[in-house]
Design a protein around this motif. Structure first.
Motif, PDB file in Angstrom:
ATOM      1  N   GLU A 541      -7.566 -23.825   7.569  1.00  0.00           N
ATOM      2  CA  GLU A 541      -6.528 -23.042   8.236  1.00  0.00           C
ATOM      3  C   GLU A 541      -6.117 -21.859   7.377  1.00  0.00           C
ATOM      4  O   GLU A 541      -6.302 -21.864   6.154  1.00  0.00           O
ATOM      5  N   HIS A 542      -5.590 -20.834   8.015  1.00  0.00           N
ATOM      6  CA  HIS A 542      -5.141 -19.617   7.326  1.00  0.00           C
ATOM      7  C   HIS A 542      -3.793 -19.197   7.918  1.00  0.00           C
ATOM      8  O   HIS A 542      -3.605 -19.278   9.130  1.00  0.00           O
ATOM      9  N   LEU A 543      -2.912 -18.753   7.049  1.00  0.00           N
ATOM     10  CA  LEU A 543      -1.598 -18.287   7.499  1.00  0.00           C
ATOM     11  C   LEU A 543      -1.256 -16.999   6.763  1.00  0.00           C
ATOM     12  O   LEU A 543      -1.379 -16.921   5.535  1.00  0.00           O
ATOM     13  N   THR A 544      -0.826 -15.986   7.515  1.00  0.00           N
ATOM     14  CA  THR A 544      -0.372 -14.727   6.908  1.00  0.00           C
ATOM     15  C   THR A 544       0.959 -14.334   7.530  1.00  0.00           C
ATOM     16  O   THR A 544       1.096 -14.321   8.755  1.00  0.00           O
ATOM     17  N   LEU A 545       1.944 -14.028   6.687  1.00  0.00           N
ATOM     18  CA  LEU A 545       3.241 -13.528   7.150  1.00  0.00           C
ATOM     19  C   LEU A 545       3.530 -12.220   6.424  1.00  0.00           C
ATOM     20  O   LEU A 545       3.332 -12.127   5.208  1.00  0.00           O
ATOM     21  N   GLN A 546       3.968 -11.227   7.159  1.00  0.00           N
ATOM     22  CA  GLN A 546       4.164  -9.917   6.540  1.00  0.00           C
ATOM     23  C   GLN A 546       5.405  -9.222   7.120  1.00  0.00           C
ATOM     24  O   GLN A 546       5.308  -8.444   8.053  1.00  0.00           O
ATOM     25  N   PRO A 547       6.587  -9.532   6.551  1.00  0.00           N
ATOM     26  CA  PRO A 547       7.780  -8.797   6.980  1.00  0.00           C
ATOM     27  C   PRO A 547       7.854  -7.434   6.294  1.00  0.00           C
ATOM     28  O   PRO A 547       7.342  -7.260   5.181  1.00  0.00           O
ATOM     29  N   ASN A 548       8.478  -6.466   6.957  1.00  0.00           N
ATOM     30  CA  ASN A 548       8.631  -5.148   6.334  1.00  0.00           C
ATOM     31  C   ASN A 548       9.943  -4.514   6.763  1.00  0.00           C
ATOM     32  O   ASN A 548      10.468  -4.815   7.848  1.00  0.00           O
ATOM     33  N   LEU A 549      10.445  -3.645   5.914  1.00  0.00           N
ATOM     34  CA  LEU A 549      11.713  -2.958   6.166  1.00  0.00           C
ATOM     35  C   LEU A 549      11.619  -1.555   5.591  1.00  0.00           C
ATOM     36  O   LEU A 549      11.142  -1.378   4.460  1.00  0.00           O
ATOM     37  N   SER A 550      12.026  -0.559   6.351  1.00  0.00           N
ATOM     38  CA  SER A 550      12.024   0.800   5.803  1.00  0.00           C
ATOM     39  C   SER A 550      13.237   1.583   6.297  1.00  0.00           C
ATOM     40  O   SER A 550      13.727   1.350   7.406  1.00  0.00           O
ATOM     41  N   LEU A 551      13.701   2.474   5.465  1.00  0.00           N
ATOM     42  CA  LEU A 551      14.894   3.264   5.766  1.00  0.00           C
ATOM     43  C   LEU A 551      14.616   4.720   5.431  1.00  0.00           C
ATOM     44  O   LEU A 551      14.113   5.034   4.347  1.00  0.00           O
ATOM     45  N   THR A 552      14.914   5.597   6.382  1.00  0.00           N
ATOM     46  CA  THR A 552      14.778   7.034   6.144  1.00  0.00           C
ATOM     47  C   THR A 552      16.157   7.681   6.264  1.00  0.00           C
ATOM     48  O   THR A 552      16.863   7.444   7.245  1.00  0.00           O
ATOM     49  N   VAL A 553      16.522   8.436   5.255  1.00  0.00           N
ATOM     50  CA  VAL A 553      17.838   9.083   5.234  1.00  0.00           C
ATOM     51  C   VAL A 553      17.660  10.571   4.955  1.00  0.00           C
ATOM     52  O   VAL A 553      16.958  10.944   4.005  1.00  0.00           O
ATOM     53  N   THR A 554      18.260  11.380   5.776  1.00  0.00           N
ATOM     54  CA  THR A 554      18.262  12.833   5.551  1.00  0.00           C
ATOM     55  C   THR A 554      19.720  13.279   5.519  1.00  0.00           C
ATOM     56  O   THR A 554      20.277  13.726   6.529  1.00  0.00           O
ATOM     57  N   PRO A 555      20.388  13.111   4.368  1.00  0.00           N
ATOM     58  CA  PRO A 555      21.838  13.364   4.317  1.00  0.00           C
ATOM     59  C   PRO A 555      22.199  14.830   4.502  1.00  0.00           C
ATOM     60  O   PRO A 555      23.304  15.155   4.953  1.00  0.00           O
ATOM     61  N   ALA A 556      21.283  15.712   4.126  1.00  0.00           N
ATOM     62  CA  ALA A 556      21.537  17.151   4.255  1.00  0.00           C
ATOM     63  C   ALA A 556      20.189  17.815   4.496  1.00  0.00           C
ATOM     64  O   ALA A 556      19.144  17.243   4.188  1.00  0.00           O
ATOM     65  N   PRO A 557      20.198  19.013   5.040  1.00  0.00           N
ATOM     66  CA  PRO A 557      18.908  19.653   5.358  1.00  0.00           C
ATOM     67  C   PRO A 557      17.983  19.775   4.157  1.00  0.00           C
ATOM     68  O   PRO A 557      16.770  19.767   4.317  1.00  0.00           O
ATOM     69  N   ARG A 558      18.539  19.832   2.955  1.00  0.00           N
ATOM     70  CA  ARG A 558      17.685  20.020   1.784  1.00  0.00           C
ATOM     71  C   ARG A 558      17.320  18.718   1.084  1.00  0.00           C
ATOM     72  O   ARG A 558      16.622  18.725   0.086  1.00  0.00           O
TER      73      ARG A 558
END
Lengths: 583, 126
Positions: A541-558
């Motif tokens: 048997e084989h088991l794979t678990l792959q959670p992921n989390l990502s955050l993108t922040v653009t607080p100001a134009p620059r």
């Protein structure tokens, strides 16, 4: 190599003719140039072949150059890109388009790859009772394994006539690989002696394709011819095969008995040779409107020959895809394909086993012939059908349901005139929810149920019990002596083995929340689980678990930031076996 | 039967900043930590089946599973900047540091190593 580069230069100059005569007098023409000139430095510490796998430099500055040119007017487009990283890493790409009549592309790229040395450390010597069970020998310790890859190609597409939209296409690609690689030679079981040496690489692949395409009423018809050759110009590596003898007993009789059971010993022979391959293919295609939908189909024939040994493999493949709108909200995609592969069945001519040797203890001699015909398990028919329905439940929700079936019918497997069939049922459901740019969610589940996946029949494990074997020789002593040879132990193997599953589950979830243009958060999870429940004494048997989390922040134009985390957990359960030889 | 387990953590942070119309900066930090282990292989007890011909052999393989173990960390740091010297001339600078720590070794031995990469140049546009 020089020929490749000279061809490239000539072709770029030809492509340049697209531009030069007209650009001088063309007011609407736009030209863009850029040149980057600089240098890069690479410095390494400790082991370099992992962190610097594709880097040539070592504690030195090397010159580097990039160039870009683009010309465009009402009917013509030409672009040229080049990058010189070092003398082993170069890329050049030139493209030209003349209205809808003609397109051409030429490319060249090279890279170098540094490889580590397999230290063979897992082939551990064990000694018991004076018997050397396994030894290894690096004859090229610290060798510099590397390969330089050069690839050049060209593509053309010419609209010959707008009547029936007749087009001619041609493409060429050559790949050369040179350098040094590690080759590992294995001696027979009597010495279990593994050796490593450096050998030259000089591999060449040339590929050519040509085709024609035309519209006939509602259909587009096409034919494509393909030709590919591969060969190695390097000398085949050779290795010395040890003299066959008993690992511990220095009895003279073993020095003649052991070699009589082998095809060769005490000799230098070529090994690990590359094939000399020629592949010829023909493909016809048809696409167009059928009823209310779109049909796309193709029929392909491939013939591949290893010219070194004159072995040929043939393959027929047919593909049929049909897509139709069942309603304004519902789309059906149906697919069917079939492939038939057949290979030559080579006759393996072996030296008679124990040739010239007397029978155990008494005469007459006991000689066996193990010649056989090798029937390939790749001889097969493979068919696939599937239907996928994509339905928009609401303006925000889309449901996608797929069902499929696959059949693999292997000829002459596991034995001659027997057939071994694998059947696989596939089911998949996917749902997407989207609310403007604020929410986007996807959930997917896939299930595959396979009956009789490929397995090696009786490929593993000896059943306990020496007495289940019939003696090859019964010596008329009093009482009679039964003599069983090593090769007879093959009959004790009982376990069919495979790592392929009978049940496969796949789950996927992804959710993106974007409250405004400044923030975006994505979370997801992928999971796979498979097992084989058909093997009587194995639990694979084989088991794979792959959670992921990502955050993108653009607080100001620059300013902009992105952060993410992915975790992968994998567990494989399978048999572990140890090969033993006790002398 | 034996289990082979792999755990891999991968984390990254990237950022970009454009302080002026002439200057832009970007950077990345990446870290990967991976570990893989084969469960101790328990071979069948064959003590009672060893006769005179096999008694000299040692059928224990207590450390056999350790060869397949992996344990490494990879740290990557990279920064790059572009400064526009004039409308047609751009100065570019990049730097990268990669550090691999291989704690167990495998086929190729211990692969611990580091890389420093620096690149700079000038781009002319026409």
């Amino acid at each position: 190599m020089k020929k490749l580069i000279s061809n490239l230069v000539v072709f770029v100059l030809v492509l340049g003719l697209f531009v030069i005569p007209v650009s001088a007098g063309e007011d609407e023409a736009v030209q863009t140039y850029s040149v980057w000139a600089g240098s890069h430095y690479t410095g390494f510490g400790d082991y370099t072949r992992k962190v610097g796998e594709y880097n040539l430099g070592n504690d030195e500055f090397l010159p580097e150059l990039k160039g870009y040119y683009r010309f465009r007017d009402a009917t013509r487009l030409f672009s040229f890109k080049a990058h010189y990283y070092d003398h082993k890493n170069i890329s050049v790409d030139a493209k030209g388009t003349l209205s809808d009549r003609f397109t051409a592309e030429l490319f060249y790229r090279s890279l170098t790859h540094q490889q580590g040395q397999d230290l063979l450390a897992n082939l551990e010597t064990r000694e018991a009772g004076g018997a050397k069970i396994l030894t290894h020998e690096l004859r090229d310790k610290g060798a510099d394994y590397h390969s330089d890859r050069y690839e050049a190609g060209a593509k053309f597409n010419w609209l010959v006539s707008r009547d029936n939209n007749i087009r001619i296409m041609a493409a060429h690609r050559s790949v050369l690989r040179r350098g040094e690689e590690q080759k590992i030679g294995s001696n027979h079981c009597y010495s279990c002696h593994i050796t490593s040496q450096s050998v030259n690489i000089d591999k060449r692949t040339h590929q050519f394709e040509a085709g024609v395409q035309a519209d006939v009423e509602k259909f587009t018809l096409g034919y494509q011819f393909g030709y590919r050759i591969f060969d190695s110009r390097a000398f085949d590596p050779a290795v010395y095969y040890d003299s066959a003898m008993h690992p511990t007993l220095n009895d003279l009789s073993y020095k003649v008995e052991f070699p009589s059971r082998l095809n060769y010993d005490d000799t230098i022979l070529a090994y690990g040779a590359y094939p000399e391959t020629e592949k010829i293919s023909h493909k016809i295609r048809m696409k167009g409107e059928v009823g209310k939908g779109q049909l796309a189909s193709s029929l392909t024939f491939n013939q591949t020959t290893n010219k070194k040994v004159e072995l040929t493999s043939d393959a027929w493949a047919g593909v049929l895809n049909y897509a139709v709108l069942l309603s304004p909200r519902t789309r059906l995609v149906a697919k069917a394909s079939g492939t038939r592969k057949s290979n030559d069945d080579p006759f393996i001519d072996l030296r008679p086993w124990r040739e010239g040797r007397p029978a155990p203890v008494t005469t007459p001699s006991y000689v066996t012939n193990f010649d056989f015909t090798r029937y390939s398990s790749l001889d097969r028919f493979e068919g696939k059908i599937s239907a996928e329905v994509i339905h928009r439940l609401t303006p925000r929700i889309t449901l996608d349901v797929l069902a499929g079936f696959q059949l693999i019918d292997r000829y002459d497997y596991p034995t001659l005139d027997e057939s071994y069939q694998t059947k696989r049922f596939i089911g998949q459901a996917k749902m997407r929810y989207r609310k403007g740019l604020k929410y986007a969610n996807t959930v997917k589940y896939r299930f595959e149920k396979t009956s009789d996946p490929f397995r090696s029949f009786r490929g593993l494990f000896e059943a306990r019990g020496f007495d289940v074997l019939e003696p090859a020789v019964t010596i008329p002593t009093d009482p009679p002596s039964r003599f069983i040879f090593y090769y007879q132990r093959e009959a004790l193997r009982y376990q069919d083995i495979t790592s392929l599953p009978t049940d496969y589950h796949e789950f996927e979830f992804s959710s993106t929340y974007k409250p405004n243009m400044r923030y975006s958060l994505t979370a997801g999870m992928k999971g796979k689980y498979d097992k084989n429940g058909d093997l009587d004494s194995l639990d694979v048997e084989h088991l794979t678990l792959q959670p992921n989390l990502s955050l993108t922040v653009t607080p100001a134009p620059r300013w902009s930031f992105m952060a993410g985390y992915t975790f992968t957990y994998n567990k494989s359960r399978g048999p572990v076996t140890v090969a033993l030889f006790d002398g | 039967m034996s289990d082979y387990k792999t755990n891999s953590h991968n984390i990254y942070l990237t950022g970009s900043f454009v302080p002026t119309d002439r200057l832009s900066l970007a950077g990345i930090i990446g870290f990967n930590k991976s570990k893989a282990e084969l469960e101790t292989v328990i071979m069948p007890d064959i003590t009672g089946r060893l006769d005179g011909a096999l008694a000299n052999l040692d059928f224990s393989f207590d450390r056999m599973h350790e060869y397949s173990n992996l344990d490494y960390e990879m740290l990557t740091l990279a920064v790059n900047g572009e400064y526009r010297l004039s409308p047609l001339v751009l100065l570019t600078v990049e730097a990268e540091y990669a550090d691999l720590s291989d704690n167990t070794g495998y086929v190729y031995g211990i692969e611990t190593g580091s890389l420093v990469f620096i690149r700079t140049g000038i781009r002319f546009s026409f």
